[in-house]
Motif scaffolding. Structure first.
Motif, mmCIF file in Angstrom:
data_model
loop_
_atom_site.group_PDB
_atom_site.id
_atom_site.type_symbol
_atom_site.label_atom_id
_atom_site.label_comp_id
_atom_site.label_asym_id
_atom_site.label_seq_id
_atom_site.Cartn_x
_atom_site.Cartn_y
_atom_site.Cartn_z
ATOM 1 N N ASN A 129 -8.760 -13.584 -44.618
ATOM 2 C CA ASN A 129 -10.133 -13.281 -44.185
ATOM 3 C C ASN A 129 -11.122 -14.284 -44.755
ATOM 4 O OD1 ASN A 129 -12.326 -11.629 -43.079
ATOM 5 N ND2 ASN A 129 -12.755 -11.206 -45.231
ATOM 6 N N TYR A 132 -10.915 -17.477 -42.847
ATOM 7 C CA TYR A 132 -11.525 -17.330 -41.518
ATOM 8 C C TYR A 132 -13.050 -17.321 -41.594
ATOM 9 C CZ TYR A 132 -12.172 -16.015 -36.679
ATOM 10 O OH TYR A 132 -12.558 -16.030 -35.357
ATOM 11 N N THR A 133 -13.592 -16.529 -42.517
ATOM 12 C CA THR A 133 -15.045 -16.370 -42.539
ATOM 13 C C THR A 133 -15.771 -17.503 -43.262
ATOM 14 O OG1 THR A 133 -14.855 -14.980 -44.507
ATOM 15 C CG2 THR A 133 -14.984 -13.849 -42.394
ATOM 16 N N THR A 164 -0.814 -16.062 -36.469
ATOM 17 C CA THR A 164 -1.437 -15.102 -35.545
ATOM 18 C C THR A 164 -2.729 -14.521 -36.099
ATOM 19 O OG1 THR A 164 -0.021 -13.384 -36.483
ATOM 20 C CG2 THR A 164 0.702 -14.380 -34.401
ATOM 21 N N TYR A 165 -2.797 -14.373 -37.439
ATOM 22 C CA TYR A 165 -4.032 -13.824 -38.017
ATOM 23 C C TYR A 165 -5.236 -14.591 -37.479
ATOM 24 C CZ TYR A 165 -7.663 -12.364 -41.208
ATOM 25 O OH TYR A 165 -8.840 -11.865 -41.710
ATOM 26 N N PHE A 166 -5.112 -15.915 -37.421
ATOM 27 C CA PHE A 166 -6.232 -16.761 -37.008
ATOM 28 C C PHE A 166 -6.341 -16.878 -35.481
ATOM 29 C CE2 PHE A 166 -4.842 -18.113 -41.215
ATOM 30 C CZ PHE A 166 -6.014 -17.910 -41.935
ATOM 31 N N THR A 167 -5.210 -17.048 -34.806
ATOM 32 C CA THR A 167 -5.290 -17.216 -33.342
ATOM 33 C C THR A 167 -5.830 -15.950 -32.679
ATOM 34 O OG1 THR A 167 -2.942 -16.596 -33.181
ATOM 35 C CG2 THR A 167 -3.456 -18.949 -33.090
ATOM 36 N N ASN A 168 -5.366 -14.786 -33.140
ATOM 37 C CA ASN A 168 -5.820 -13.527 -32.519
ATOM 38 C C ASN A 168 -7.305 -13.287 -32.750
ATOM 39 O OD1 ASN A 168 -3.241 -13.064 -31.648
ATOM 40 N ND2 ASN A 168 -2.712 -11.615 -33.271
ATOM 41 N N ARG A 169 -7.729 -13.552 -33.972
ATOM 42 C CA ARG A 169 -9.129 -13.329 -34.311
ATOM 43 C C ARG A 169 -10.033 -14.330 -33.562
ATOM 44 N NH1 ARG A 169 -11.087 -12.147 -40.549
ATOM 45 N NH2 ARG A 169 -13.304 -12.012 -40.040
ATOM 46 N N LEU A 170 -9.573 -15.571 -33.495
ATOM 47 C CA LEU A 170 -10.326 -16.602 -32.779
ATOM 48 C C LEU A 170 -10.422 -16.261 -31.288
ATOM 49 C CD1 LEU A 170 -11.640 -19.502 -33.049
ATOM 50 C CD2 LEU A 170 -9.419 -20.374 -32.272
ATOM 51 N N LYS A 172 -10.359 -13.423 -29.871
ATOM 52 C CA LYS A 172 -11.308 -12.327 -29.687
ATOM 53 C C LYS A 172 -12.750 -12.834 -29.818
ATOM 54 C CE LYS A 172 -11.666 -7.595 -31.236
ATOM 55 N NZ LYS A 172 -11.634 -6.810 -32.465
ATOM 56 N N ASP A 173 -12.976 -13.666 -30.809
ATOM 57 C CA ASP A 173 -14.339 -14.135 -31.093
ATOM 58 C C ASP A 173 -14.902 -15.058 -30.022
ATOM 59 O OD1 ASP A 173 -14.468 -12.671 -33.364
ATOM 60 O OD2 ASP A 173 -14.279 -14.342 -34.773
#
Ligand SMILES: [Mg+2]
Length: 273
Positions: A129, A132-133, A164-170, A172-173
């Motif tokens: 997190n 990412y942030t 996937t933590y980053f690809t999925n969040r990206l 969505k964003d």
């Protein structure tokens, strides 16, 4: 007659090139097009003017483009996520050195990923997190490009040898339709140092494009693939149009389109009529 896109609106430069090559120029909002019968050395132009120049590809039909597939790290976003995760374990230099060699194509991707992920063992998942942030940013023009494609009915996807933590969040964003990457194995809130399932490497990236084409009933000729590293070469070679974005030399050599100065939104220049 060839069409060359100068991805800037500098009239002086375009005029200079046009005169030297008995060509003509036409102005667009975000770029200038040059028309000439001469063969231009684009690498030389790029170096001389420190601008992006590309031939308008005559082998790709921009009006029938249906899917955009992008690599994530250093293409769609500004960082190599794994290097930044490693920073929280105080081993960024070691991990980044392996990443760099893997992206240059000097190392086998699978073993390089296994080696790097193993170095992250024991790390608190909260750092994902934080990366990412605090550190991850979409590269310039990226959000505008995805919106542009959406408006044109072109689907977009991210595929990554990262996580996937980053690809999925990206996804969505910024509104991507699909995402695929490696899944970090987690136990008791910590990284175990391995990934789950088969590794997303160069072959898997190309396979992902084929899968999406099948799903949408489109041809790989209608796909635009963008990347910067050696593990993007396979997916770029099966796509109708390949884009090297601030890429390694081996990737620049193989791509239909090269963007090394401007942002991701420079891809939009090709769609102007
Ligand atoms: Mg990359």
């Amino acid at each position: 007659m060839k069409t060359i896109i100068q991805h800037s609106t500098d009239t002086q430069i375009a005029t200079q090139i046009a005169i030297a090559n008995h060509g003509e120029i036409k102005h667009y909002n975000s770029h200038i097009r040059l028309y000439t019968d001469q063969n231009l050395d684009l690498d030389k132009l790029r170096q001389t003017y420190q601008l992006d120049f590309n031939y308008l590809p005559d082998t790709f039909d921009f009006q029938s483009a249906a899917l955009f597939v992008s690599d994530m790290d250093s293409t769609l976003i500004n960082i190599e996520c794994i290097d930044e995760i490693a920073d929280f374990a105080n081993i960024k230099p070691q991990v980044a050195a392996i990443t760099e060699r893997a992206m240059q194509g000097e190392l086998d991707f699978n073993s390089s990923l296994i080696e790097r992920v193993a170095l992250l063992k024991g790390l608190d998942v909260a750092v994902l997190n934080q990366v990412y942030t605090e550190r991850l940013q979409v590269n310039p023009g990226g959000k505008a490009l995805i919106q542009f494609f959406k408006n044109k009915g072109i689907y977009s996807a991210v595929v990554s040898g990262g996580f996937t933590y980053f690809t999925n969040r990206l996804a969505k964003d910024i509104g991507l339709d699909h995402a695929r990457a490696n899944e970090l194995d987690i136990k008791d809130g910590r990284l175990t140092g391995i990934t789950q399932g088969s590794i997303v490497n160069a072959d898997a990236k190309a396979e992902f494009i084929k899968e999406l084409c099948q799903q949408y009933g489109i041809s790989t000729n209608q796909v635009i693939a963008a990347g910067d590293g050696a593990n993007d070469l396979k997916m770029m070679s099966i796509a109708g149009l390949s884009v090297a974005y601030h890429a390694k030399p081996s990737v620049i050599k193989q791509a239909n389109i090269v963007i090394s100065v401007g942002g991701l939104d420079k891809m939009m220049d090709f769609f102007d009529e």
